[in-house]
Design a protein around this motif. Structure first.
Motif, short mmCIF file in Angstrom:
data_model
loop_
_atom_site.label_atom_id
_atom_site.label_comp_id
_atom_site.label_asym_id
_atom_site.label_seq_id
_atom_site.Cartn_x
_atom_site.Cartn_y
_atom_site.Cartn_z
N ALA A 758 0.85 -1.18 0.00
CA ALA A 758 0.00 0.00 0.00
C ALA A 758 0.89 1.24 0.00
N ASP A 760 0.82 5.38 0.35
CA ASP A 760 0.05 6.55 0.74
C ASP A 760 0.54 7.75 -0.07
N ARG A 953 -4.24 -0.71 5.86
CA ARG A 953 -4.21 0.31 4.80
C ARG A 953 -5.18 -0.05 3.68
N MET A 954 -5.28 -1.34 3.37
CA MET A 954 -6.18 -1.75 2.30
C MET A 954 -7.65 -1.51 2.68
N ARG A 959 -8.26 4.09 0.12
CA ARG A 959 -7.52 3.14 -0.70
C ARG A 959 -8.24 2.85 -2.02
N GLY A 973 -2.05 -1.23 -3.69
CA GLY A 973 -3.12 -0.26 -3.51
C GLY A 973 -2.55 1.11 -3.19
N TYR A 974 -3.28 2.15 -3.53
CA TYR A 974 -2.86 3.52 -3.27
C TYR A 974 -3.89 4.22 -2.41
N LEU A 975 -3.42 5.13 -1.57
CA LEU A 975 -4.32 5.94 -0.75
C LEU A 975 -4.42 7.33 -1.35
#
Length: 984
Positions: A758, A760, A953-954, A959, A973-975
């Motif tokens: 992940a 951020d 985080r996911m 996310r 995954g991206y935040l």
């Protein structure tokens, strides 16, 4: 280096082949085949060579063959003094990482620190002393220096010129050398100077000191052209502090506010919540107006009786002051201008905001920039006048970094009785010196550092020094007539610091930890309110002329690492250009001059002219021309033959030329201080082109007009929102996952681990430390300017940078992009030889010896993260091959390669856990990119473990997954990025 190379020769060099780099026709091939068959038959009839292996009877207790050994040390890549860990395999350092326990850097390491291991094995390093251009001995050099010192005792001038030295042992050694000499002085300067900050505090607080800025304690940050996330003073330390306020937390959610005012597009400005473009050289005037507004709010007398008109509307300045005033005690104002008036105004603003003792620390002051521009300017005058009998230069390169009085460093240095250069390379200064004393790489020698008062550190050698090099402290001791080893000098200094009682135990702990903290004794005096009023800022000049801005890049800084190909090929975090510097102009300025990117322009300042290619840079002031320092350095001619040779290949630099152009001749001393910004310049079209190699082709997320369903539509690859919208809904800016049916079969790996990552986007600054960390860890070669220009760069991890236009001006988005480790990988289904497969724990695996290089997988990858190995980049016999990580396969020509989530680290952790009879714990595996990140933007772990950090985080509402609508099931995954704004 020959000794070091000899010890590793068998491992470093591949077997020779007569077919290598040769064009062989059918007849020659049959001849060679017949030769090999005959030779094999003959060798079968003869006795083979006898090879004896003699094992150690009693091996070192801590050394296990094939297993890494870690050392704590201090990074010597710049003057920031970050804590580092050195990974050594079988006596060979192969990787540098941040020390997570170090109180300044907190586990992060910048690109320069990550790339330092390559410089350890640089085949162009000097390995023995030189005397008047010829190889010599230490005895001969010492005798020459001793003779000059004897003559100096009768009154001749002796000067030791260095960069910043915060090493207590080195400072003492210099003092011992100079004591007893009637005219001796140590002069320190910084090519990237912060001298005005120290001079301003001498006037405002009675102590000439550089504060330690505590960004982690600031709720509101206003920066006037201080690139504190990129290149200013201590960027790793500042980035680690800045991150503390960048995650929206609480109810209602809160974030720190960051405002950047600057004339060029910097990395820090790209990450600001709001960015205001100002004229170059206007920092002092804006800071004075800001202090004036704050004084009125505080109800005290303004330090300024009258001020020239500011370049910003009065309402804008009042709004900025109001925001700072609302956060007083938790507010911070900083300026990167080397301008005394600007820094005095900043000090006054911080005093009114109650920042001293909170966000500005003078008790534990920084010693990361100790240079004195005034003393350096005086020394240049002495050199010009021929008054110096002995000049010792170490840790700096004045012939390449400072403007020469009269325009010729060769003429100036010829007037010195004896010039001694302590340098690892034959740089511009060393090539003009009578004696050159090579010093070891910082990974080869004992040294110490005190980057801030109260936080001291030790650097220990991780490998035996190559050649006949000698640490600077040992040279100083020998010249002072008191020869002493570096370790003995260190222990003597540290015995005073730690105390004689229990010294051995305390010393062992410092060496193990790499640092030691103590309570600073000296604080600052009371604030002098009249200091700011003693120097009024000048008004902005009239006219439409250009103003020159000279700045450092994150990979080059002042240029001491110009011979490092990893850093030359690192895409600049803002422009994405490699292997060059350029004249950056705004789109409007470029249009007015009739030039485009790559066309040459002539930039002239005070009779000094520089011809550079143009780069059209959005977000820059229309009357600013910005040029990077650190280029055009001696030794970069070596890169002429760096790129692979093939019929259409072009050299990285023309024969005899250097990478980029040296812009330090455009610097000026004004009132004794170096001026980097606001210099009046003329810019004109020169004719001709010098193409720039840019690692990114598309710079905007906006959809082409013919494809957009509505005007202004953009792709949501990088998503962002505002804090105001986030407070309404944590899913703001993130429409959510796609739920349509998928044609892919249900994953067979659902019951096992699923390694995931992940990122951020609120914390990723685009600094690119992760890019070099990945390069060092995974044996990724640099390919040269021409190959990058052909989109053949091999870096597994890239940082995509996109521009977006809004009411606030040009904003920037950064996104790390790497193999997404898809559960339904589209590359797997098109590989005709099944070289790609999924592992039981969710990794997308590449089998190199099965790959035939069809590149179907690259065509079918929607993220474009697979790299094709066009050539054999590893050079047989080159010392630089010793930097290769033995845990990672060296890829051969004609195969595809890509990010593996550092599978070698995963496997090592599994084996270690199994050998101890334990289960893997969350956070035990840290890929190279995660480990290096100064802001901890990256989290890695098992997504199927609900207690893991990555699973948390996911599950975050921010996310999302890139191109999720394709249902390839990416594991990355991206935040969503959140900017602290009231409106979009």
């Amino acid at each position: 280096m020959s000794e070091l190379k000899g010890r590793e020769q068998e491992q470093a060099e591949p077997s020779w082949s007569p077919l290598e780099d040769a064009r062989v026709d059918r007849r020659d091939f049959l001849k060679l085949a017949g030769f090999f068959v005959g030779a094999s038959a003959l060798s079968a009839c003869s006795r083979g060579a006898v090879n004896k292996a003699i094992p150690q009877i009693v091996g070192p207790e801590e050394l296990v063959p094939g297993k890494a050994l870690w050392y704590a040390t201090t990074c010597g890549g710049c003057s920031a003094g970050c804590g580092a860990l050195v990974k050594a395999r079988d006596g060979r350092p192969v990787k540098l990482e941040g020390n997570p326990e170090h109180p300044l850097s907190r586990g992060g390491l910048c690109p320069i620190g990550q790339a330092a291991v390559l410089e350890l094995y640089d085949s162009k390093r000097l390995l023995s002393p030189l005397l008047r251009g010829a190889a010599s001995s230490w005895q001969a050099v010492d005798a020459e220096v001793a003779g000059a010192l004897r003559r100096a005792r009768s009154g001749a001038a002796v000067r030791v010129l260095t960069g910043t030295i915060h090493s207590p042992s080195t400072r003492r050694a210099i003092a011992r050398l100079l004591e007893g000499l009637p005219d001796a002085k140590h002069v320190a300067y910084d090519a990237l100077s912060a001298c005005a900050i120290r001079d301003a505090h001498a006037l405002s607080h009675g102590r000439r000191a550089l504060p330690r800025y505590r960004f982690e304690k600031a709720r509101s940050i206003v920066s006037l052209d201080a690139d504190f996330l990129g290149t200013w003073i201590s960027p790793v330390e500042y980035a680690a502090g800045w991150r503390a306020g960048r995650v929206p937390l609480g109810n209602p959610a809160r974030m720190s506010y960051h405002l950047q005012l600057e004339s060029r597009m910097s990395l820090t400005g790209a990450n600001a919540d709001r960015r205001i473009v100002i004229p170059a050289g206007s920092e002092a005037l804006i800071a004075a107006h800001l202090a004036d507004h704050l004084a009125r709010r505080a109800g005290v007398r303004s330090p300024y009786s009258s001020l020239p008109k500011p370049p910003l509307p009065a309402a804008e300045l009042a709004s900025i002051a109001g925001r700072l005033w609302a956060e007083r005690g938790e507010a911070l104002v900083v300026s990167g201008a080397n301008d005394l008036a600007a820094q005095l105004a900043v000090n006054h603003a911080n005093e009114l905001l109650g920042a001293y003792g909170k966000t500005v620390n003078l008790r534990g002051a920084s010693q990361q920039r100790l240079g004195d521009d005034v003393a350096a300017a005086e020394l240049l005058e002495e050199l010009e006048a021929g008054k110096v009998a002995l000049l010792i230069v170490q840790g700096c390169n004045p012939a390449a970094e400072l403007p020469a009085p009269g325009g010729s460093w060769e003429r100036i240095l010829s007037r010195v009785g004896l010039v001694v250069a302590v340098s690892s390379h034959l740089d511009e200064t060393a090539s003009k010196a009578a004696a050159v004393c090579p010093e070891p790489h910082f990974l080869e020698a004992w040294s110490d550092a005190e980057p801030t008062v109260g936080i001291a550190a030790v650097a220990q050698p991780a490998v035996r020094p190559a050649g006949s090099t000698r640490p600077f402290v040992e040279s100083l001791a020998a010249w002072a007539g008191r020869p002493q080893k570096a370790l003995d000098q260190l222990r003597s200094i540290w015995r005073q610091r730690l105390g004689p009682a229990g010294f051995e135990e305390a010393w062992a702990k410092v060496v193990h930890d790499g640092w030691h903290a103590s309570t600073p004794e000296k604080g600052a005096g009371a604030f002098n309110e009249s200091a700011a009023s003693s120097l009024q800022p000048a008004s902005l000049p009239d006219g439409d002329g250009f103003r020159l801005v000279l700045y450092p890049k994150a990979a080059m800084l002042e240029g001491r690492h110009a011979q490092n190909p990893w850093l030359q090929e690192l895409p600049d975090p803002v422009t994405k250009v490699v292997w060059d510097n350029y004249a950056a102009l705004s789109p409007a300025a470029a249009k007015s001059l009739g030039v485009e990117t790559g066309e040459l322009v002539r930039v002239s300042v005070g009779g000094q002219t520089l011809e550079l290619p143009t780069l059209v840079q959005p977000g820059q002031h229309d009357r600013a021309v910005c040029v990077a320092l650190g280029y055009g350095r001696a030794g970069t001619e070596r890169f002429h033959d760096f790129a692979p040779r093939w019929i259409s290949g072009k050299p990285t630099v023309a024969k005899g030329e250097r990478v980029g152009r040296n812009a330090s001749g455009q610097l000026r001393f004004e009132s004794g201080r170096l001026v980097y910004s606001g210099l009046l310049a003329t810019v004109e079209k020169a004719g001709g082109r010098r193409p720039l190699a840019c690692a990114q082709e598309y710079h905007s997320l906006a959809l082409p007009t013919r494809l957009a369903e509505k005007p202004g539509e953009s792709r949501d690859i990088v998503r962002e929102t505002t804090l105001a919208e986030y407070r309404k809904s944590p899913k703001a800016g993130n429409p959510g996952a796609h739920s349509a049916a998928s044609l892919w079969p249900k994953s067979l790996r659902e019951g096992n681990r699923r390694w995931a990552m992940a990122v951020d986007l609120n914390l990723c600054t685009g600094c690119s430390a992760c890019v070099i960390a990945c390069q060092a860890e995974n044996n990724i070669p640099a390919v040269g300017k021409d190959e990058v220009g052909r989109r053949r760069d091999l870096q597994w991890l890239r940082i995509d940078r996109y521009y977006a236009e809004s009411e606030e001006g040009v904003s920037v988005l950064h996104q790390p992009m790497l193999c997404q480790q898809c559960g339904n990988a589209p590359c797997e289904s098109v590989c005709p030889v099944v070289a790609i497969s999924g592992s039981e724990d969710g990794l997308n695996q590449q089998t190199y010896n099965r790959c035939v290089g069809t590149r179907y997988c690259a065509n079918n990858c929607p993220y474009k993260v697979r790299r094709f190995n066009w050539f054999e980049y590893r050079k047989a016999g080159a010392a630089e091959n010793l930097a290769l990580n033995p845990d990672v396969t060296i890829r051969s020509r004609g195969v595809m390669e890509k990010c593996s989530f550092c599978v070698q680290r995963i496997q090592e952790a599994k084996i270690e856990a199994k050998s101890r009879g334990e289960t893997l714990k969350d956070g035990q595996i840290r890929p190279a990119c995660q480990q290096s990140c100064p802001t901890q933007a990256i989290v890695f772990g098992d997504a199927h473990d609900r207690a893991s950090e990555v699973a948390g985080r996911m599950a975050d509402p921010r996310r999302y997954r890139v191109l999720e609508e394709l249902h390839v099931d990416p594991a990355v995954g991206y935040l969503t990025k959140v900017r602290n704004r009231d409106k979009a």
